[in-house]
Design an enzyme around this catalytic site. Structure first.
Site, PDB file in Angstrom:
ATOM      1  N   LYS A 280     -12.698 -10.958  -8.425  1.00 18.27           N
ATOM      2  CA  LYS A 280     -12.257 -11.302  -7.186  1.00 18.27           C
ATOM      3  C   LYS A 280     -12.752 -12.681  -6.744  1.00 18.27           C
ATOM      4  CE  LYS A 280      -9.614  -8.710  -3.893  1.00 18.27           C
ATOM      5  NZ  LYS A 280      -9.457  -7.608  -3.140  1.00 18.27           N
ATOM      6  N   GLU A 365      -3.720   7.021   3.016  1.00 22.02           N
ATOM      7  CA  GLU A 365      -3.508   7.453   4.301  1.00 22.02           C
ATOM      8  C   GLU A 365      -2.921   8.764   4.532  1.00 22.02           C
ATOM      9  OE1 GLU A 365      -2.210   4.846   2.658  1.00 22.02           O
ATOM     10  OE2 GLU A 365      -3.193   3.000   3.660  1.00 22.02           O
ATOM     11  N   ARG A 393       3.118   5.858   5.639  1.00 19.47           N
ATOM     12  CA  ARG A 393       2.822   6.790   4.679  1.00 19.47           C
ATOM     13  C   ARG A 393       2.390   8.275   5.042  1.00 19.47           C
ATOM     14  NH1 ARG A 393       0.737   4.073  -0.868  1.00 19.47           N
ATOM     15  NH2 ARG A 393       2.801   2.956  -0.802  1.00 19.47           N
TER      16      ARG A 393
HETATM   17  C1  LIG Z   1      -0.700   1.935   1.637  1.00 18.48           C
HETATM   18  C2  LIG Z   1      -1.256   0.503   1.866  1.00 18.48           C
HETATM   19  N1  LIG Z   1      -2.423   0.846   2.461  1.00 18.48           N
HETATM   20  C3  LIG Z   1      -3.429  -0.330   2.669  1.00 18.48           C
HETATM   21  C4  LIG Z   1      -3.163  -1.577   2.144  1.00 18.48           C
HETATM   22  C5  LIG Z   1      -3.647  -2.637   2.707  1.00 18.48           C
HETATM   23  N2  LIG Z   1      -4.420  -3.423   1.265  1.00 18.48           N
HETATM   24  C6  LIG Z   1      -3.931  -4.547   0.820  1.00 18.48           C
HETATM   25  S1  LIG Z   1      -4.479  -5.105  -0.495  1.00 18.48           S
HETATM   26  C7  LIG Z   1      -5.857  -3.674  -0.464  1.00 18.48           C
HETATM   27  C8  LIG Z   1      -6.526  -3.402  -1.660  1.00 18.48           C
HETATM   28  C9  LIG Z   1      -6.017  -3.483  -2.948  1.00 18.48           C
HETATM   29  O1  LIG Z   1      -6.995  -3.356  -3.834  1.00 18.48           O
HETATM   30  P1  LIG Z   1      -6.682  -3.314  -5.344  1.00 18.48           P
HETATM   31  O2  LIG Z   1      -5.379  -2.676  -5.648  1.00 18.48           O
HETATM   32  O3  LIG Z   1      -7.876  -3.088  -6.052  1.00 18.48           O
HETATM   33  O4  LIG Z   1      -6.295  -4.946  -5.544  1.00 18.48           O
HETATM   34  P2  LIG Z   1      -7.378  -6.216  -5.573  1.00 18.48           P
HETATM   35  O5  LIG Z   1      -7.069  -6.734  -4.169  1.00 18.48           O
HETATM   36  O6  LIG Z   1      -8.781  -5.909  -5.606  1.00 18.48           O
HETATM   37  O7  LIG Z   1      -6.717  -7.258  -6.319  1.00 18.48           O
HETATM   38  C10 LIG Z   1      -5.570  -2.996   0.497  1.00 18.48           C
HETATM   39  C11 LIG Z   1      -6.211  -1.676   1.010  1.00 18.48           C
HETATM   40  C12 LIG Z   1      -1.853  -1.751   1.440  1.00 18.48           C
HETATM   41  N3  LIG Z   1      -1.438  -2.768   0.942  1.00 18.48           N
HETATM   42  N4  LIG Z   1      -1.099  -0.587   1.329  1.00 18.48           N
END
Ligand SMILES: Cc1ncc(C[n+]2csc(CCOP(=O)(O)OP(=O)(O)O)c2C)c(N)n1
Length: 629
Positions: A280, A365, A393
């Site tokens: 990242k 969630e 959700r």
């Molecule tokens: C249902 C839901 N819960 C929480 C989020 C908030 N959120 C946005 S990005 C993220 C992290 C995602 O991690 P990953 O899939 O590993 O992608 P990265 O950002 O590391 O590339 C979260 C928790 C979301 N978008 N959707």
């Protein structure tokens, strides 16, 4: 700049490796420069630069379907699919969305904002392809964080069942927003540390053939063999057992590795997982060193990596968490839950004080709500802090697991109201409507951070489930130094009496109500104001008195009108045969895009000027109506 010559991915398909490397550098530059001004998901997008180039080189997009989970990591994808010129408008009003949008580009075949939807949608497209005998390929990119959600596993389950060809790229940077957590995340770490699977298989075979016949050497070799078999079993094990071919782990920043493996995977006649390791924030030191802070920051100074932030009063999220800490010190049964948002909800602070009493359940969630139900049944006082948009959700779990059993779970509904730059998928403007219909659930929203504190403390004494709403951003600067003031549960605060019209506000829009009142008083109107505090139970005793005291009632809320606070007031008035005219002001039945909150409040006439204009016209109309009679 090479980037300027890229009108579409077709333009890069014949590039040499040297050109692709240069292009990767230019993409990074552009992402850093733009997000330093606009804010946005820089960390995730810097991590996928090479992956984006490799995918668009190998696949015939947009004929082939490329889906990005969430869509926050797709800035390089935007830049090479004809949006370079508009890129500086990222997340700005009228500009490019921070996520993918089908109306923005034919290359955006799936739009999201919430996590873990890409695999289900990709399988839908693959199944449709098979039914219609089409020949496009389907590839979805999902992060290790998004893979913690049940929904992703529901899709993997069906993909492994249907066995139709498609590629799932697992973009593994070991981060969600915060460091990724959970048993599956640990499993991915094991996979990461194992040498590449195919290489391992060969090694095992080689070893078996070369086992010497005598003494210690046999022992050593057999032991080595055991280790290798362990790794080999690990590598690919879960995915292969589910019916996927597993390729990886690959260096996701090496175009030389990515391109041939993706080309291979593309042509396999069954589902494939390509496990890609990325970093990242890759290529921008401050983001590499602080991936959590650079997940989705506001503007920053490129040279120093410092954020350009104004000093403001504490945010609502901070006040929420701080209150839990205060109550938690004297009540050991108070525990907190977050679904992968310890920083956003500020529950990380609670976790610093009570490490055993904070649970980060991953992007889960639904599970979080039912986990809270279990905790409550066993005598704890669980608090699940979750953004309004993400509690959507967990709707069935809220109804079926928590409220149906009338369990004392507190939902901290954060980011309630308009959210600004994240736009349509993230607005917290629906929760009153869908939560208000659920029996046993009590729903409150204070006018400011002082009341938030009191409501949280009091909610933890209630024998029922409670949802406390609070908005994104900063409060009014209320002094929070003393002990938590008590608050009368279920009671509205009738702060001003007025005969011509009374405004009933739900939440911090109360302060707009104060300004509206002043403006209307300048027109010689007598204006009342109520801070409703509760939508459920509704304080009907106060409402009755208000209705008797005033010639018109205007409800105001930063929420959709359909089913919102005003609707609750209408239902009561209808039931009781209240004759006082009631008018509701709130948000329309539309998805509201990204842009400054104040812009939309102005557009929908929910700011002080808009509301007072409407109130004035309405009072005049009512007057002329009654004089006609
Ligand atoms: C249902 C839901 N819960 C929480 C989020 C908030 N959120 C946005 S990005 C993220 C992290 C995602 O991690 P990953 O899939 O590993 O992608 P990265 O950002 O590391 O590339 C979260 C928790 C979301 N978008 N959707």
């Amino acid at each position: 700049m090479l980037l300027e010559s890229i009108g579409s991915p077709k333009d890069l398909r014949n590039f040499s490796m040297t050109q692709l490397h240069r292009l990767a550098g230019e993409l990074r530059q552009s992402i850093i420069e733009t997000t330093s001004r606009t804010g946005g998901h820089i960390g995730a997008s810097l991590g996928t630069v090479e992956l984006t180039l490799a995918l668009h080189k190998v696949y015939d997009t947009p004929y082939d379907k490329l889906l990005w989970d969430i869509g926050h990591q797709a800035y390089a994808h935007k830049l090479i699919t004809g949006r370079l010129e508009e890129f500086s408008s990222l997340r700005q009003l009228g500009g490019l969305s921070g996520f993918l949008k089908r109306r923005e580009s034919e290359y955006d075949v799936w739009e999201a904002g919430h996590a873990s939807t890409s695999l289900s949608a990709a399988l839908g497209m693959a199944a449709a392809r098979d039914l219609t005998h089409a020949s496009y390929r389907v590839v979805a990119v999902i992060g290790d964080g998004a893979l913690t959600a049940g929904m992703a596993w529901e899709a993997l389950n069906q993909i492994g069942h249907l066995r139709t060809p498609m590629v799932v790229v697992v973009n593994d940077n070991s981060m969600s927003i915060a460091p990724n957590v959970g048993a599956f995340s640990r499993y991915l770490t094991d996979l990461r540390s194992a040498p590449a699977y195919s290489r391992l298989k060969q090694e095992v075979e080689g070893l078996l053939e070369g086992i010497p016949v005598f003494g210690n050497q046999i022992k050593r070799s057999v032991e080595r063999l055991k280790d290798l078999v362990h790794y080999a079993m690990l590598a690919g094990n879960v995915f292969e057992e589910l019916g996927f071919r597993y390729f990886g782990p690959l260096d996701g920043h090496s175009l030389d590795d990515l391109i041939p493996v993706l080309a291979n995977a593309r042509d396999v006649a069954e589902p494939v997982i390509v496990h890609v390791i990325t970093q990242k924030g890759k290529g921008y030191r401050p983001a590499e060193e602080h991936p959590g802070e650079f997940h989705g920051p506001g503007p920053f100074d490129v040279a120093s990596g410092h954020f350009i932030k104004k000093i403001e009063p504490p945010s609502y999220s901070q006040v929420f968490s701080q209150t839990l800490i205060e109550v938690g010190r004297v009540r050991p049964e108070v525990v907190a839950i977050t679904a992968a948002m310890p920083d956003g909800t500020k529950l990380d602070k609670f976790g610093e004080v009570f490490p055993d009493r904070l649970f980060d359940v991953g992007i889960a969630e639904q599970h979080a709500a039912t986990f809270a139900a279990g905790l409550a049944l066993a005598g704890m006082r669980p608090v699940f802090a979750v953004y309004s948009t993400f509690i959507q959700r967990a709707y069935d779990q809220v109804i079926h697991d928590v409220c149906h059993q009338d369990l004392p779970v507190v939902f901290g509904v954060d980011r309630a109201g308009l959210v600004g730059a994240d736009g349509a998928t993230h607005q917290g403007i629906f929760d009153i409507s869908f939560l208000r219909t659920v029996p046993n659930l009590e729903i409150a929203m204070g006018k400011d951070e002082g009341e938030l504190r009191s409501l949280v403390a009091e909610a933890l004494n209630r024998p029922h489930p409670v949802a406390i709403r609070y908005p994104r951003g900063f409060g009014q600067g209320i002094d929070l130094s003393g002990p938590i003031p008590p608050i009368a549960w279920g009671e509205a605060e009738w702060t001003h009496r007025g005969e011509d019209i009374t405004l009933i506000a739900f939440g911090p829009i109360y302060y707009t109500g104060l300004a509206v009142r002043k403006m209307l008083m300048a027109h010689n109107l007598s204006v009342g104001l109520v801070n409703a505090r509760f939508v459920k139970p509704l304080d009907t005793a106060t409402l009755e008195k208000v209705a008797e005291s005033t010639r018109a009632i205007m409800t105001i809320e930063e929420h959709v009108l359909a089913g919102g606070f005003g609707s609750a007031v209408n239902e009561w008035a209808n039931r009781e045969g209240i004759a006082t005219p009631i008018r509701n002001e709130g948000l329309p039945d539309e998805f509201i895009d990204h842009g400054p909150v104040n812009y939309f409040l102005n557009l929908y006439e929910l700011d002080a000027q808009g509301l007072s204009r409407k109130a004035l016209a309405w009072v005049e109309a009512l007057k002329s109506l009654s004089s006609e009679r």
